[in-house]
Design a protein around this motif. Structure first.
Motif, PDB file in Angstrom:
ATOM      1  N   UNK A 167       3.726  14.480 -16.673  1.00 32.90           N
ATOM      2  CA  UNK A 167       5.073  14.595 -16.117  1.00 32.90           C
ATOM      3  C   UNK A 167       6.106  13.882 -16.995  1.00 32.90           C
ATOM      4  N   UNK A 168       5.797  12.680 -17.454  1.00 33.52           N
ATOM      5  CA  UNK A 168       6.827  11.878 -18.124  1.00 33.52           C
ATOM      6  C   UNK A 168       7.048  12.278 -19.571  1.00 33.52           C
ATOM      7  N   UNK A 169       5.963  12.572 -20.314  1.00 33.74           N
ATOM      8  CA  UNK A 169       6.143  12.827 -21.745  1.00 33.74           C
ATOM      9  C   UNK A 169       5.425  14.074 -22.238  1.00 33.74           C
ATOM     10  N   UNK A 170       4.475  14.589 -21.482  1.00 33.81           N
ATOM     11  CA  UNK A 170       3.674  15.707 -21.966  1.00 33.81           C
ATOM     12  C   UNK A 170       2.836  15.333 -23.189  1.00 33.81           C
ATOM     13  N   UNK A 171       2.627  14.043 -23.405  1.00 34.40           N
ATOM     14  CA  UNK A 171       1.828  13.594 -24.547  1.00 34.40           C
ATOM     15  C   UNK A 171       2.690  13.161 -25.733  1.00 34.40           C
ATOM     16  N   UNK A 220      -8.841   7.870 -16.647  1.00 32.57           N
ATOM     17  CA  UNK A 220      -8.506   9.236 -16.229  1.00 32.57           C
ATOM     18  C   UNK A 220      -7.004   9.510 -16.216  1.00 32.57           C
ATOM     19  N   UNK A 221      -6.199   8.630 -16.780  1.00 37.50           N
ATOM     20  CA  UNK A 221      -4.748   8.806 -16.714  1.00 37.50           C
ATOM     21  C   UNK A 221      -4.357  10.199 -17.204  1.00 37.50           C
ATOM     22  N   UNK A 222      -3.601  10.910 -16.363  1.00 35.20           N
ATOM     23  CA  UNK A 222      -3.155  12.254 -16.732  1.00 35.20           C
ATOM     24  C   UNK A 222      -1.747  12.566 -16.205  1.00 35.20           C
ATOM     25  N   UNK A 223      -1.581  12.517 -14.879  1.00 36.29           N
ATOM     26  CA  UNK A 223      -0.323  12.991 -14.290  1.00 36.29           C
ATOM     27  C   UNK A 223       0.903  12.278 -14.865  1.00 36.29           C
ATOM     28  N   UNK A 224       0.782  10.957 -15.038  1.00 31.87           N
ATOM     29  CA  UNK A 224       1.931  10.213 -15.568  1.00 31.87           C
ATOM     30  C   UNK A 224       2.359  10.753 -16.926  1.00 31.87           C
ATOM     31  N   UNK A 251       0.818  -1.215   0.000  1.00 31.65           N
ATOM     32  CA  UNK A 251       0.000   0.000   0.000  1.00 31.65           C
ATOM     33  C   UNK A 251       0.850   1.263   0.000  1.00 31.65           C
ATOM     34  N   UNK A 252       2.041   1.159   0.602  1.00 33.36           N
ATOM     35  CA  UNK A 252       2.890   2.343   0.776  1.00 33.36           C
ATOM     36  C   UNK A 252       3.120   3.155  -0.516  1.00 33.36           C
ATOM     37  N   UNK A 253       3.410   2.514  -1.661  1.00 26.14           N
ATOM     38  CA  UNK A 253       3.641   3.316  -2.867  1.00 26.14           C
ATOM     39  C   UNK A 253       2.436   4.153  -3.279  1.00 26.14           C
ATOM     40  N   UNK A 254       1.245   3.810  -2.774  1.00 28.08           N
ATOM     41  CA  UNK A 254       0.041   4.516  -3.213  1.00 28.08           C
ATOM     42  C   UNK A 254      -0.306   5.709  -2.351  1.00 28.08           C
ATOM     43  N   UNK A 255       0.469   5.960  -1.278  1.00 22.23           N
ATOM     44  CA  UNK A 255       0.129   7.127  -0.475  1.00 22.23           C
ATOM     45  C   UNK A 255       0.769   8.397  -1.037  1.00 22.23           C
ATOM     46  N   UNK A 256       1.826   8.242  -1.849  1.00 20.92           N
ATOM     47  CA  UNK A 256       2.377   9.477  -2.414  1.00 20.92           C
ATOM     48  C   UNK A 256       1.682   9.792  -3.734  1.00 20.92           C
ATOM     49  N   UNK A 257       1.854  11.029  -4.186  1.00 22.29           N
ATOM     50  CA  UNK A 257       1.103  11.478  -5.352  1.00 22.29           C
ATOM     51  C   UNK A 257       1.647  10.850  -6.625  1.00 22.29           C
ATOM     52  N   UNK A 258       0.811  10.811  -7.645  1.00 21.63           N
ATOM     53  CA  UNK A 258       1.230  10.274  -8.928  1.00 21.63           C
ATOM     54  C   UNK A 258       2.338  11.152  -9.520  1.00 21.63           C
TER      55      UNK A 258
END
Lengths: 301, 311
Positions: A243-247, A236-240, A119-126
């Motif tokens: 941050x990673x590619x901007x599309x 709803x994928x957005x933040x990844x 569960x720990x990896x899911x408490x920080x933000x995407x």
């Protein structure tokens, strides 16, 4: 003359005295709900039929939807979003079920430790998680290419190669065991009466049979719940992406929400962005509905 | 089969003994498999902290340092510089305050998360109490509306919300950042599910004793709902601490950024390839949530279960 009859006044007073506290209790939430959810939802429909920019607003009927229908970028985003959502739903549901089943026979504290770890990896933000993946995927000094190098595999341009970037984002999502699913499946597994397994064992059912004919059917409502929330999250994928590619590169990782964001806040085409948002809404609503129909359970226990 | 039947209790003990004997190899293999999965899952998180503590020069070399050889806090000072400095004019203080923006972002994020959490606790519990315990015309439709609203993706209302907040004159303000999030309904649902399990006799007894409706809510229902309130509080705090899309859209002044937005702002700037620096920012954003998680772990688990029960 419009004299209000005394009986009516009396009834209104009675109604007010009986219910005023109830309405008082729900008032703040209801006002916020109407102002910031119901009204904007209504507006979203109206906006999608308009050409709205920084200084213009004009009714254009179905033009926005027509544009999307013919836009290759929109098709690409739609496809990418589906690909991402599909792999996330299938992989997260499966891996959380597998982990929960594997964890079941262990003692309470072992289970608690693993549940915590997953569960720990899911408490920080995407955003935070995406930043570290950006670093892991870094072509020259990133951790992943270092590991591949040890195995003698030439370096991969994880996020720079248009043919690979989307798969890298999918990979970054699915290699992490979904802690939420593990916790929820574990709870559901714990709620299955052990008598069922005892009875099956007496009847000569092996471990596979017990999983197939007792565990899986009884977990169906849980599976439905997880499939629905993971589908919603996947679409709803957005933040990844942001941050990673901007599309990019060359729009190869463009997804619906990234496209909404770009259309609205870089291109200032708010009407068209609203139309995309409505398509997203329709897809999510449709899938949630279908999943309920297909997976909804007739088991009761 | 009418053979000698084994009593149920005995069967259970037999099975336990059998399982214990069988434990060794297969259980060990499963344990190794699970540990591998946990290590992979936790690696990115570990890598944030390992890189953040590694001197900048050592992050760009092969092989990477799996454990920082010369741990240092330099990256944290660097990111504090990278965010830039700003001058604040505080009320009641004559001297203007010069502050590095990163600390301001930390403060903004905490303020945003805590205020949202507190308001949610008050408003959500009031609404949940009315919906769970009181009969009034409109209660059912209201509850169904709330349930349906959980399904609405926040991106759908994003643009109209942006217009609304802009027209209220709150674009690029803290109030504009805060207000729309208060309409989140998930807490109402969570608390209502819990409050339904509180026996109604308690309220009725209080009512007979002459308690006012507000006192019943405040002195009977609220104390009994503490576990559910804790869950609601923690989930709300996490949701707002980690929120990204709305803060990204509504804040343009770097002094107003939250940590998440500030991080992506630094990433898009000249320090975008300095990973030691970026990871120290990620560590700053992640640490408070990790601390909250370790402090309140059981509430996270409880909350997920309450959420899933609706089925």
């Amino acid at each position: 003359m419009n004299a209000v009859s005394p009986a009516l006044v009396q009834r209104a007073t009675l109604f007010w005295n009986r219910h005023k506290w109830s309405y008082f209790f729900v008032l703040p939430s209801t006002l916020l709900f109407i102002l910031f959810i119901v009204y904007p939802l209504f507006q979203a429909f109206l906006l999608s039929f308009q050409d709205v920019g920084l200084r213009r607003a004009e009714w254009v009927g179905l033009k926005n939807f027509e544009f999307l229908f013919n836009s290759t970028l929109f098709h690409k985003s739609l496809l990418n979003t589906f690909v991402y959502a599909f792999f996330v739903v299938v992989s997260w549901t499966t891996s959380s079920l597998v982990v929960a089943v594997l964890l079941q026979p262990f003692s309470n504290w072992v289970r608690a430790v693993f549940r915590g770890a997953f569960y720990l990896p899911y408490v920080s933000s995407v955003v935070v998680i995406s930043l570290v993946w950006l670093w892991i995927f870094q072509p020259d000094f990133g951790f992943l290419n270092y590991i591949l190098g040890l195995l003698g595999i030439p370096r991969v341009l994880w996020l720079q190669d248009p043919n690979i970037a989307l798969w890298s984002i999918v990979l970054s999502t699915i290699v992490i065991i979904p802690g939420t699913g593990v916790v929820i499946y574990s709870a559901a597994l714990g709620a299955i009466p052990t008598e069922y397994y005892d009875a099956a064992e007496v009847e000569g059912a092996n471990a596979f049979h017990r999983l197939r004919f007792i565990t899986f059917p009884l977990l169906k409502p849980t599976t439905l719940y997880l499939v629905v929330i993971y589908t919603i999250a996947g679409f709803q994928i957005f933040e990844r992406v942001y941050v990673m590619t901007g599309g990019g590169p060359v729009n190869s990782t463009m997804t619906l929400v990234q496209l909404i964001y770009r259309t609205a806040f870089s291109d200032f085409n708010y009407g068209r962005a609203s139309a995309i948002a409505l398509v997203l809404f329709a897809i999510i609503a449709l899938f949630s509905f279908l999943q309920f129909r297909v997976l909804s359970s007739d088991y009761e226990y | 089969m009418a053979a000698k039947s084994v009593p149920y209790a005995e069967l259970t003990t037999l099975r336990k003994r059998y399982n214990r004997r069988r434990l060794d190899i297969s259980k060990l293999l499963v344990l190794i498999l699970l540990t591998t999965m946990a290590v992979v899952s936790l690696f990115p998180l570990y890598w944030i902290f390992a890189t953040a503590l590694t001197p900048a020069a050592s992050t760009v070399k092969i092989p990477p340092e799996l454990i920082p050889a010369n741990p240092t806090l330099d990256n944290f000072f660097e990111i504090a510089k990278a965010g830039g400095t700003t001058t604040l004019h505080l009320p009641f203080v004559d001297e203007p305050l010069h502050i590095q923006r990163v600390w301001l972002w930390l403060f903004n994020t905490a303020l945003y998360a805590v205020i949202s959490m507190v308001i949610h606790l008050v408003f959500d519990s009031m609404a949940a109490y009315a919906l769970a315990k009181r009969r009034f015309p409109g209660a059912r439709p209201l509850f169904w509306l709330i349930l349906a609203a959980i399904m609405i993706p926040p991106q759908v209302t994003l643009i109209p919300l942006f217009f609304l907040v802009r027209d209220m004159g709150l674009n690029n303000t803290f109030q504009g950042l805060l207000l729309p999030g208060l309409a989140d309904v998930i807490g109402i649902f969570l608390l209502k599910q819990f409050m339904q399990t509180i026996p109604s006799e308690l309220e009725e007894a209080a009512r007979i004793d002459g308690a006012s409706e507000w006192q019943i809510y405040r002195l009977v229902i609220m104390p009994l709902s503490i576990p559910a309130l804790a869950v609601t509080a923690i989930f709300a705090f996490q949701r707002y601490w980690n929120n990204f899309l709305w803060p990204l859209v509504i804040t343009h002044n770097p002094d107003l950024f939250t940590l998440q937005v500030g991080l992506s702002y630094i990433q898009n700037g000249e320090f975008g390839t300095n990973y030691g620096l970026l990871m120290s920012g990620a560590a700053l954003a992640a640490l408070p949530m990790i601390a909250v998680f370790f402090a309140f772990q059981r509430y996270f688990v409880q909350g997920l279960r309450i959420g899933a029960v609706k089925g």
